[in-house]
Scaffold this active site. Structure first.
Site, short mmCIF file in Angstrom:
data_model
loop_
_atom_site.label_atom_id
_atom_site.label_comp_id
_atom_site.label_asym_id
_atom_site.label_seq_id
_atom_site.Cartn_x
_atom_site.Cartn_y
_atom_site.Cartn_z
CG ASN A 88 -1.74 1.21 1.40
OD1 ASN A 88 -1.83 2.03 0.49
ND2 ASN A 88 -2.37 1.36 2.57
CE LYS A 109 -0.30 3.38 4.77
NZ LYS A 109 -0.33 3.56 6.21
CG HIS A 148 -6.06 2.16 4.95
ND1 HIS A 148 -5.66 3.14 5.83
CD2 HIS A 148 -5.04 1.27 4.88
CE1 HIS A 148 -4.44 2.85 6.27
NE2 HIS A 148 -4.03 1.72 5.71
CD GLU A 170 -3.20 5.75 6.54
OE1 GLU A 170 -3.14 5.74 5.30
OE2 GLU A 170 -2.32 5.26 7.27
CD GLU A 193 -3.76 -2.22 7.26
OE1 GLU A 193 -2.65 -2.50 6.81
OE2 GLU A 193 -4.36 -1.17 6.99
N GLY A 207 2.16 2.49 10.77
CA GLY A 207 3.14 3.55 10.59
C GLY A 207 3.80 4.00 11.88
CB SER A 213 4.81 -1.49 12.02
OG SER A 213 4.37 -0.15 12.22
P1 PGA Z 1 2.52 0.41 7.63
O1 PGA Z 1 1.10 0.64 6.93
O2 PGA Z 1 3.05 -0.89 7.12
O3 PGA Z 1 3.34 1.59 7.18
O4 PGA Z 1 2.27 0.38 9.10
C1 PGA Z 1 0.19 -0.41 6.76
C2 PGA Z 1 -1.11 0.10 6.18
O5 PGA Z 1 -1.59 1.15 6.63
O6 PGA Z 1 -1.70 -0.52 5.26
#
Ligand code: PGA
Length: 255
Positions: free
Chosen positions: A9, A11, A99, A101, A171, A177, A217
């Site tokens: 992803n 983003k 997601h 976000e 998640e 992140g 992460s």
């Molecule tokens: P990350 O993001 O691996 O940077 O924690 C995962 C995600 O939000 O899909």
């Protein structure tokens, strides 16, 4: 036997030039026979989709391309939105929906996630449905119920044959992140709950076939412990998918 899924992803990262370079590096690293063991998908910003599809097509590279969002109506007066026929025509095989976000920053609701899931299925694109609790829900000890409710809402009105082909990504928001990964045990507990909820809705066979990913992460150093768990069928990877070598190492962890 469920096949692993490793989905990157990106983003809101990588301009077209940067995205093409990363896709080219990934394609150079990637061996097509890995596809027997793991399905690899790269979910890019909308503008990168076509150029990235072109890189993989040109190289006959077996990596799928996905969007990170879509709108559920096929066309019309929805300024700023992108439809499923549009991403389908580009060559997307997958689309991330719900997601955290998008839920937190853009107000996406369970109902919208469900409409998007239904429309994607209808359009022949595999939804990667994200679920996961915030730190406060985790600290209150209500994460199991919270995630099960998200699963129930996302799959409302979807029949068993279609549900089986969807992908769910658990998640935990507190691990995205942040560098604070869920332990393999914490991730397994909730991925097992997701599968159990799928079993409650659709029965054992769909529950055994659907892929449930962990995200938050995930990186080469912690992937092995997570992927060894019975109910974790791969990863949705943000930060570590932005470098070809770390994403390749994550793919190799599935082989
Ligand atoms: P990350 O993001 O691996 O940077 O924690 C995962 C995600 O939000 O899909």
């Amino acid at each position: 036997m469920r096949k692993y899924v490793m989905a990157g992803n990106w983003k809101m990262n990588n301009t077209i030039a940067e995205g093409v370079q990363l896709a080219q590096e990934l394609s150079n690293n990637y061996e097509n026979d890995w596809a027997d063991k793991v399905e690899v998908v790269t979910c890019t910003p909308y503008v990168d989709l076509k150029p990235v599809v072109e890189v993989f097509d040109f190289d006959k590279c077996n990596i799928g391309v996905g969007a990170q969002n879509c709108y559920f109506e096929p066309s019309g007066a929805f300024t700023g939105e992108i439809s499923i026929p549009m991403i389908k025509e580009i060559g997307c095989s997958h689309c991330i929906i719900g997601h955290s976000e998008r839920r937190e920053i853009f107000g996406e609701t369970n109902e919208m996630v469900n409409k998007k899931a239904q429309a994607l299925i209808e359009g022949g694109i595999t939804p990667i449905i994200c679920v996961g609790e915030s730190l406060s829900v985790r600290d209150d000890g209500k994460y199991d119920e919270f995630v099960r409710d998200q699963v129930k809402a996302a799959f409302a009105g979807i029949d068993a044959a279609d549900a089986e082909n969807c992908i769910v990504a658990y998640e935990p928001i507190w691990a995205i992140g942040t560098g604070r990964t869920a332990s393999p045990e914490q991730a397994e507990e909730v991925c097992a709950a997701v599968r159990d909820e799928i079993k409650n809705i659709y029965g054992e066979s769909v529950a055994q076939n659907i892929r449930v990913l962990y995200g938050g992460s995930m990186k080469p150093e912690n992937a092995e412990g997570l992927l060894a768990k019975e109910n974790i069928d791969g990863g949705l990877i943000g930060g570590a998918a932005l470098k070809a070598d770390s994403f390749t190492d994550l793919i190799k962890a599935c082989l």
